[in-house]
Design an enzyme around this catalytic site. Structure first.
Site, short mmCIF file in Angstrom:
data_model
loop_
_atom_site.label_atom_id
_atom_site.label_comp_id
_atom_site.label_asym_id
_atom_site.label_seq_id
_atom_site.Cartn_x
_atom_site.Cartn_y
_atom_site.Cartn_z
N LYS A 163 -6.50 12.59 19.20
CA LYS A 163 -6.79 13.09 17.85
C LYS A 163 -7.35 11.96 16.98
CE LYS A 163 -3.34 13.31 14.65
NZ LYS A 163 -3.74 12.63 13.39
N ASN A 164 -6.70 10.80 17.04
CA ASN A 164 -7.09 9.72 16.13
C ASN A 164 -8.40 9.03 16.51
OD1 ASN A 164 -4.89 10.30 14.61
ND2 ASN A 164 -3.74 8.43 15.08
N ILE A 217 5.53 -0.14 9.14
CA ILE A 217 4.22 0.34 8.68
C ILE A 217 4.35 1.33 7.51
CG2 ILE A 217 2.02 1.39 9.38
CD1 ILE A 217 2.51 -1.08 11.03
N ARG A 236 0.73 5.85 1.15
CA ARG A 236 -0.55 5.77 1.88
C ARG A 236 -1.79 5.76 0.99
NH1 ARG A 236 -0.11 9.53 7.15
NH2 ARG A 236 -1.68 8.11 7.95
N PRO A 237 -1.94 4.72 0.20
CA PRO A 237 -3.14 4.62 -0.64
C PRO A 237 -4.39 4.34 0.20
CG PRO A 237 -1.78 2.65 -0.86
CD PRO A 237 -1.03 3.58 0.03
N VAL A 238 -5.57 4.48 -0.44
CA VAL A 238 -6.84 4.17 0.25
C VAL A 238 -7.59 3.08 -0.50
CG1 VAL A 238 -7.16 6.35 1.49
CG2 VAL A 238 -7.90 6.17 -0.88
N ASP A 239 -6.83 2.24 -1.22
CA ASP A 239 -7.45 1.19 -2.03
C ASP A 239 -8.31 0.23 -1.21
OD1 ASP A 239 -4.73 0.60 -1.05
OD2 ASP A 239 -5.09 -1.40 -1.86
N GLN A 240 -7.92 -0.01 0.03
CA GLN A 240 -8.69 -0.95 0.86
C GLN A 240 -10.07 -0.38 1.22
OE1 GLN A 240 -7.47 -4.13 1.48
NE2 GLN A 240 -5.92 -3.35 0.08
N ASP A 278 3.39 5.51 15.48
CA ASP A 278 3.28 6.92 15.89
C ASP A 278 4.15 7.27 17.11
OD1 ASP A 278 1.59 7.45 13.82
OD2 ASP A 278 -0.24 7.62 15.03
N ARG A 329 -0.82 20.17 14.38
CA ARG A 329 -1.86 19.29 13.86
C ARG A 329 -2.29 18.27 14.91
NH1 ARG A 329 -0.23 15.74 9.56
NH2 ARG A 329 -2.19 14.90 10.29
N CYS A 348 1.76 11.26 1.08
CA CYS A 348 2.09 12.19 2.16
C CYS A 348 3.54 11.95 2.51
CB CYS A 348 1.16 12.03 3.35
SG CYS A 348 1.63 10.79 4.51
N ARG A 373 -5.27 13.82 5.78
CA ARG A 373 -5.71 12.58 5.15
C ARG A 373 -6.96 12.00 5.81
NH1 ARG A 373 -2.90 9.41 2.29
NH2 ARG A 373 -3.90 7.70 3.34
C1 UD1 Z 1 -3.73 5.73 11.07
C2 UD1 Z 1 -3.42 6.86 12.00
C3 UD1 Z 1 -1.94 7.22 11.94
C4 UD1 Z 1 -1.10 5.98 12.18
C5 UD1 Z 1 -1.52 4.85 11.27
C6 UD1 Z 1 -0.82 3.54 11.59
C7 UD1 Z 1 -5.50 8.10 12.07
C8 UD1 Z 1 -6.24 9.33 11.69
N1 UD1 Z 1 -4.24 8.00 11.62
O1 UD1 Z 1 -3.44 6.18 9.74
O2 UD1 Z 1 -1.68 8.19 12.95
O3 UD1 Z 1 0.26 6.29 11.94
O4 UD1 Z 1 -2.93 4.61 11.39
O5 UD1 Z 1 -1.03 3.18 12.90
O6 UD1 Z 1 -6.00 7.27 12.80
N2 UD1 Z 1 -2.63 1.00 3.38
C9 UD1 Z 1 -2.82 0.65 2.06
N3 UD1 Z 1 -4.07 0.76 1.51
C10 UD1 Z 1 -5.13 1.24 2.22
C11 UD1 Z 1 -4.93 1.60 3.58
C12 UD1 Z 1 -3.67 1.49 4.13
O7 UD1 Z 1 -1.89 0.23 1.39
O8 UD1 Z 1 -6.23 1.33 1.68
C13 UD1 Z 1 -1.28 0.88 4.00
C14 UD1 Z 1 -0.68 2.24 4.35
O9 UD1 Z 1 -0.02 2.82 3.26
C15 UD1 Z 1 0.25 1.86 5.49
C16 UD1 Z 1 -0.50 0.72 6.19
O10 UD1 Z 1 -1.42 0.22 5.24
O11 UD1 Z 1 1.48 1.37 4.99
C17 UD1 Z 1 -1.26 1.13 7.43
O12 UD1 Z 1 -2.00 2.30 7.15
P1 UD1 Z 1 -3.32 2.70 7.93
O13 UD1 Z 1 -3.48 1.88 9.16
O14 UD1 Z 1 -4.45 2.74 6.98
O15 UD1 Z 1 -2.97 4.20 8.37
P2 UD1 Z 1 -4.01 5.36 8.50
O16 UD1 Z 1 -5.34 4.79 8.86
O17 UD1 Z 1 -3.91 6.26 7.33
#
Ligand code: UD1
Length: 418
Positions: free
Chosen positions: A22-23, A327, A122-126, A305, A397, A117, A93
């Site tokens: 899936k990922n 994580i 789980r922000p997307v600031d990065q 996961d 899912r 979630c 997401r």
């Molecule tokens: C992906 C996987 C998910 C897995 C996760 C960690 C997909 C579709 N999903 O989720 O199954 O559990 O990796 O291996 O591939 N963070 C921030 N800011 C950001 C981005 C991330 O603070 O902009 C934090 C997150 O809140 C979290 C950590 O960084 O605590 C890792 O998150 P991330 O690797 O981004 O997870 P996803 O890509 O959402």
């Protein structure tokens, strides 16, 4: 509302085929937005999240159709909208993975912020910070990320933390940018390598995927591709955990063992006999499994996961184990449900201490997120008596036809529609 009814206590024995990841499928489907030519993907799992990604693309004027059980065709030559609406993003997401490709190819994108979630903020600031560094203007308007850029410019990006979809979004955006982008502190997940392989087959110039430093030399245009998605290491690991928890003997075929070192090591530590071939893994055990300590970290360490599934194994194992989730801040929602089945678990912040019990008892439990659902399935398979797992849309899912696969392994499992 659908539920799963499981009568536990049966050894899982037999052979099961791993689905595509899936990922990996989700970012690769998003990458199809980068080209006006046809993209054919094989080994795409039949999952709710893939259907959602398809709907998202359809809404943009993209043709997304399933040609066969595991093959999809995507044609993004006629994109009419570059918006990812809240209704779809809130259910998945990974929809944010459209941001990078849309911006890179069309110069603008309007993608809903995913919001929190159940497993954490789980922000997307990065993602946003990196795209700004590449020259994009990104404003937050009415809950949407509104991004514009004439042409993104390559630059050096150091992410604050290791982020999987963040790395993927940047990689896709950089593929069509002007100049070279370097991602430092990049995520190293096998799904990132698969995305890079697909991008390169489309004419991109990505080097170093699978390491902490990825270099992407932007090109003017990408072309169509035919690509096979890598096997799902999390689904595979889930079946292997279920094998050990039920003292069974399961062979997973069409797998990618080379992506699963940390999980295989833990399965062995748990007392399992694990045989590994090029594309298969067999796990068997005829005694009670042993408790194993888990600490979740980015790849190549132990994956978050798989944390919940190993906890299901630990609750029936011999001995005491310590799990540390580093994580996500709220990824122990399976704990109260496992406790309803008789598990002995104490949670203190990010740490969970599990004292294994001889046997679990079937109970009515509630799935709260995707991997938590999988842990409840494993626990129910190992428990004595009947369990009903509610809210299995979480499971749907990310797991393809799970009850059919488990039935083929001898499980007593039925989907009930209420
Ligand atoms: C992906 C996987 C998910 C897995 C996760 C960690 C997909 C579709 N999903 O989720 O199954 O559990 O990796 O291996 O591939 N963070 C921030 N800011 C950001 C981005 C991330 O603070 O902009 C934090 C997150 O809140 C979290 C950590 O960084 O605590 C890792 O998150 P991330 O690797 O981004 O997870 P996803 O890509 O959402």
């Amino acid at each position: 509302m659908q539920k799963l009814k499981i009568v536990g206590g049966k050894r899982l024995v037999g052979e099961v085929r791993a689905s595509g990841a899936k990922n990996a499928a989700l970012p690769i489907i998003a990458a199809a937005l980068l080209t006006a030519e046809e993209v054919i993907l094989h080994n795409v799992p039949d999952l709710a999240d893939v259907v959602t990604m398809g709907k998202l693309l359809n809404g943009m004027g993209v043709v997304f159709e399933r040609l066969s059980r595991d093959t999809v065709r995507i044609d993004a030559s006629g994109v009419t909208s570059t918006e990812a609406p809240y209704e779809l993003v809130k259910t998945m997401r990974a929809s944010v993975l459209t941001l990078g490709p849309l911006l890179a190819r069309f110069g603008s994108a309007r993608v809903s912020l995913p919001g929190g979630c159940s497993i954490g903020a789980r922000p997307v600031d990065q993602h946003i910070k990196a795209l700004k560094q590449m020259g994009a203007q990104v404003e937050i308007e009415h809950g949407y990320m509104v991004a514009n850029a004439k042409r993104l410019k390559g630059c050096n990006i150091v992410t604050d933390m290791v982020t999987v979809t963040g790395t993927e979004n940047i990689m896709m955006a950089a593929a069509l940018a002007d100049g070279v982008t370097v991602i430092e502190n990049a995520a190293r997940e096998p799904e990132i390598v698969d995305l890079a392989d697909c991008l390169n087959a489309m004419g991109a110039k990505v080097r170093g995927a699978g390491t902490v430093r990825i270099e992407i030399e932007g090109v003017e245009k990408l072309h169509g591709v035919e690509h096979t998605v890598v096997a799902d290491r999390i689904e595979t690991g889930t079946f292997l955990c279920a094998a050990l928890a039920t003292r069974g003997d399961v062979l997973v075929t069409n797998a990618a063992p080379q992506t699963m070192d940390a999980v295989i090591a833990k399965l062995r530590e748990a007392g399992g006999t694990i045989d590994v071939g090029e594309d298969w893994i067999r796990a068997r055990i005829d005694t009670r499994p042993k408790a194993v300590d888990i600490r979740t970290v980015p790849h190549p360490g132990f994956p978050t996961d798989m944390q919940a599934q190993f906890m299901a194994l630990n609750v029936v194992a011999e001995g005491t184990s310590r799990t540390v989730e580093t994580i996500f801040e709220n990824r122990y929602m399976h704990v109260p449900e496992l406790q309803r089945m008789g598990a002995n678990i104490v949670v203190d912040g990010h740490t969970a201490i599990v004292q294994g019990v001889e046997r679990l008892e079937g109970a009515d439990v509630m799935a709260t997120d995707l991997r938590a659902s999988a842990s409840l399935v494993i626990a129910a398979l190992a428990a004595q008596g009947e369990s009903i797992i509610d809210r299995i849309y979480h499971l749907d899912r990310g797991y393809e036809h799970m009850e059919d696969k488990l039935t083929a392994l001898g499980a007593d499992i039925k989907r009930i529609k209420v």
